[in-house]
Design an enzyme around this catalytic site. Structure first.
Site, short mmCIF file in Angstrom:
data_model
loop_
_atom_site.label_atom_id
_atom_site.label_comp_id
_atom_site.label_asym_id
_atom_site.label_seq_id
_atom_site.Cartn_x
_atom_site.Cartn_y
_atom_site.Cartn_z
N TYR B 288 0.83 -1.22 0.00
CA TYR B 288 0.00 0.00 0.00
C TYR B 288 0.86 1.26 0.00
O TYR B 288 1.69 1.47 0.89
CB TYR B 288 -0.90 -0.01 1.22
CG TYR B 288 -2.06 0.96 1.13
CD1 TYR B 288 -3.26 0.56 0.57
CD2 TYR B 288 -1.94 2.26 1.59
CE1 TYR B 288 -4.33 1.43 0.49
CE2 TYR B 288 -3.01 3.15 1.50
CZ TYR B 288 -4.21 2.72 0.95
OH TYR B 288 -5.26 3.59 0.87
N TYR B 338 -5.32 5.48 -7.48
CA TYR B 338 -5.52 5.38 -6.04
C TYR B 338 -6.98 5.13 -5.77
O TYR B 338 -7.81 6.04 -5.77
CB TYR B 338 -5.04 6.65 -5.32
CG TYR B 338 -5.14 6.49 -3.81
CD1 TYR B 338 -4.37 5.52 -3.16
CD2 TYR B 338 -6.01 7.25 -3.05
CE1 TYR B 338 -4.47 5.33 -1.79
CE2 TYR B 338 -6.11 7.08 -1.68
CZ TYR B 338 -5.34 6.11 -1.06
OH TYR B 338 -5.45 5.93 0.30
#
Ligand SMILES: [Zn+2]
Lengths: 151, 383
Positions: B288, B338
């Protein structure tokens, strides 16, 4: 989630919750106090209803010396809320308290209590620098700010 | 007898919409499109879906999705909190539900219009939730400010530099340059561009921040037994974990005794305990990357290197294709899209199917992680 009316040209005011309210009440008297367990004596931050160590619901607010060191800092640049953008890049510091280094308060390093958030020369920002608390009133709330100790 | 999730379920379908700064469709429509694409990829009828999992931040409820796609009776639904910390837990919750017989076909998804939607810090009327009173008045307003604070301390303690953060941004951009679906396809990054770009929250510059994206993704989970009859090679959910460390406090973990060892450490301990292999056996990782410093912190947390060694780990092309640990092979949150990390899950599946645009040869194991800094989750995938 708490909402607060804030004019575009004003900094955000703290919105105290039930646990945090005493912090702001003491701040209004010019005192930096941290919640402590009335049973085992350990300090805790942020404030909360019970002690994570002994589970007592009795607490007291212990006065701090107001001295500490910069643990870290950032310098926010826009895009930001308008009132903050107007002073950007400013500093936000995290102060570890001399009395309780595991308690770290976010704040701003300024040249005097009422000075703008960008009043300190960025070259003077340094992790480990000694600071002390000052208080300023803004929009009816008193908030802590920090000044460098004279070295 | 203790139940185990190990390889009991598999991801058998993935779907996504286009990724762009601005898409005309609503979040609900994007969600439905991604979900239907994932079901088509799996070769499973929408009417067979009986389980859903998404994020608490997901605006489109499972009620709306189930109705729109024509799902049958739904017997399991779950929402996971903490924004990007929830991504891998969606798969974990569905794996648990399917493995324990609560459902048979699970769909996880994330739809988000952050590219064209509002940014919270532009809204002057609203203070974000706790710990707002301890941070917002002082101008610690955005996730970039909150993570920037940790990043500065990390750099101070371990000698990490902006060049290390650049290594992360560069690895993700290089992979996006190979991925036609990525927002940063054919948009190379140079060190000079990075070093001269504007600051967002010093020490973090523009390229240390993830993209603002409109888009949606979904994946389909069924039992390992059922997976053998699906269209594609099953990608087994080998191990799953969530992580909320003791005394943790949201994105601003500054009051913990050790703020630099965040939720990744907690999730990792459980993840590896349940697994047949360790970090040294991971062929490719999707880590992440809402912000570049999350990568060195996560490399340490998930055990790819020791404490304080995460920055040095990025040196010498280690994160690039052909390196020691290729990461974010679709471009990640920094350069593909994103969408709260869901693209990392689907990219992990692509790697283990052998169809990534930056394929790691013979990749058989993949770590996928969710947001570090917030209560998090992670999954280990294997082919
Ligand atoms: Zn106590």
């Amino acid at each position: 989630m708490t909402t607060t009316p804030a004019a575009a040209d004003e900094l955000l005011l703290p919105v105290p919750d039930e646990d945090g309210a005493p912090f702001w009440e003491y701040a209004a008297r010019g005192e930096l106090r941290v919640q402590a367990c009335a049973a085992c004596g350990r300090l805790r931050f942020p404030p909360r209803p019970c002690c994570p160590h002994c589970r007592s619901f009795d607490s007291e607010w212990r006065r701090m010396s107001g001295r500490g060191r910069i643990w870290s800092y950032v310098r926010p640049h826009p895009p930001l809320l308008p009132a903050y953008a107007a002073q950007a890049p400013y500093n936000v510091i995290l102060v570890e308290l001399a009395d309780a280094p595991h308690i770290r308060l976010a704040g701003n390093l300024v040249t005097s209590a009422d000075a703008p958030l960008d009043s300190v020369d960025p070259a003077r920002l340094r992790i480990g620098a000694r600071v002390h608390v000052v208080f300023t009133e803004t929009g009816g709330m008193t908030v802590p700010r920090w000044m460098l100790e004279k070295s | 007898m203790a139940a185990t999730l190990k390889d009991a379920t598999a991801i058998v379908g993935i779907g996504q919409t286009a990724f762009a700064k601005q898409l005309p469709q609503s979040e609900k429509e994007l969600a439905c499109r991604a979900i239907l694409a994932a079901l088509a990829d799996a070769g499973i009828e929408p009417s067979e879906v009986d389980a859903f999992a998404s994020y608490t931040m997901e605006e489109t409820d499972e009620v709306e999705v189930a109705k729109a796609i024509g799902a049958g009776d739904v017997t399991f639904f779950s929402k996971i909190g903490y924004g990007g910390g929830g991504s891998c837990a969606t798969v974990g919750h569905l794996a648990s539900a399917v493995a324990t017989g609560q459902a048979t076909v699970g769909v996880a998804w994330r739809s988000r219009k952050r590219g064209s939607g509002p940014r919270p810090w532009k809204n002057t009327a609203v203070q974000l939730p706790t710990p707002g009173q301890w941070t917002r008045p002082f101008g610690l307003l955005r996730p970039a400010d909150e993570i920037g604070m940790l990043a500065r301390r990390y750099m101070h303690e371990y000698g990490a530099t902006r060049d290390h953060l650049f290594n992360v941004a560069m690895a993700c951009r290089n992979r996006a340059n190979e991925n036609p679906a990525a927002m940063m396809y054919e948009r190379p990054l140079t060190r000079e561009m990075y070093m001269t770009s504007r600051m967002i929250s010093d020490p973090l510059c523009l390229f240390d921040n993830c993209l603002e994206t409109d888009g949606a993704l979904a994946c389909v989970i069924v039992s390992a037994e059922r997976a053998r009859d699906c269209r594609h090679k099953p990608v087994y959910v080998h191990s799953v974990a969530q992580g909320l460390p003791s005394q943790h406090h949201g994105m601003v973990n500054y009051w913990n005794d050790d703020p630099l060892s965040g939720p990744a450490w907690t999730a990792a301990r459980h993840l590896w305990k349940q697994a047949d292999f360790g970090p040294q056996d991971v062929d490719v990782a999707q880590i992440y990357d809402a912000f570049t410093p999350l990568i060195p912190l996560s490399l340490e947390g998930y055990g790819f290197c020791g404490r304080g060694e995460g920055a040095a780990f990025t040196e010498g092309g280690a994160l690039e294709r052909g390196g020691r640990l290729p990461i974010n092979t679709g471009g990640g949150g920094l350069s593909e899209a994103y969408v709260h990390g869901f693209n990392l899950i689907n990219e992990g599946v692509k790697q283990l199917r052998g169809i990534s645009t930056a394929q790691v040869p013979d990749a058989a194991t993949c770590l996928v992680t969710a947001g570090e800094g917030v209560p998090t989750s992670a999954i280990l995938l294997r082919s």
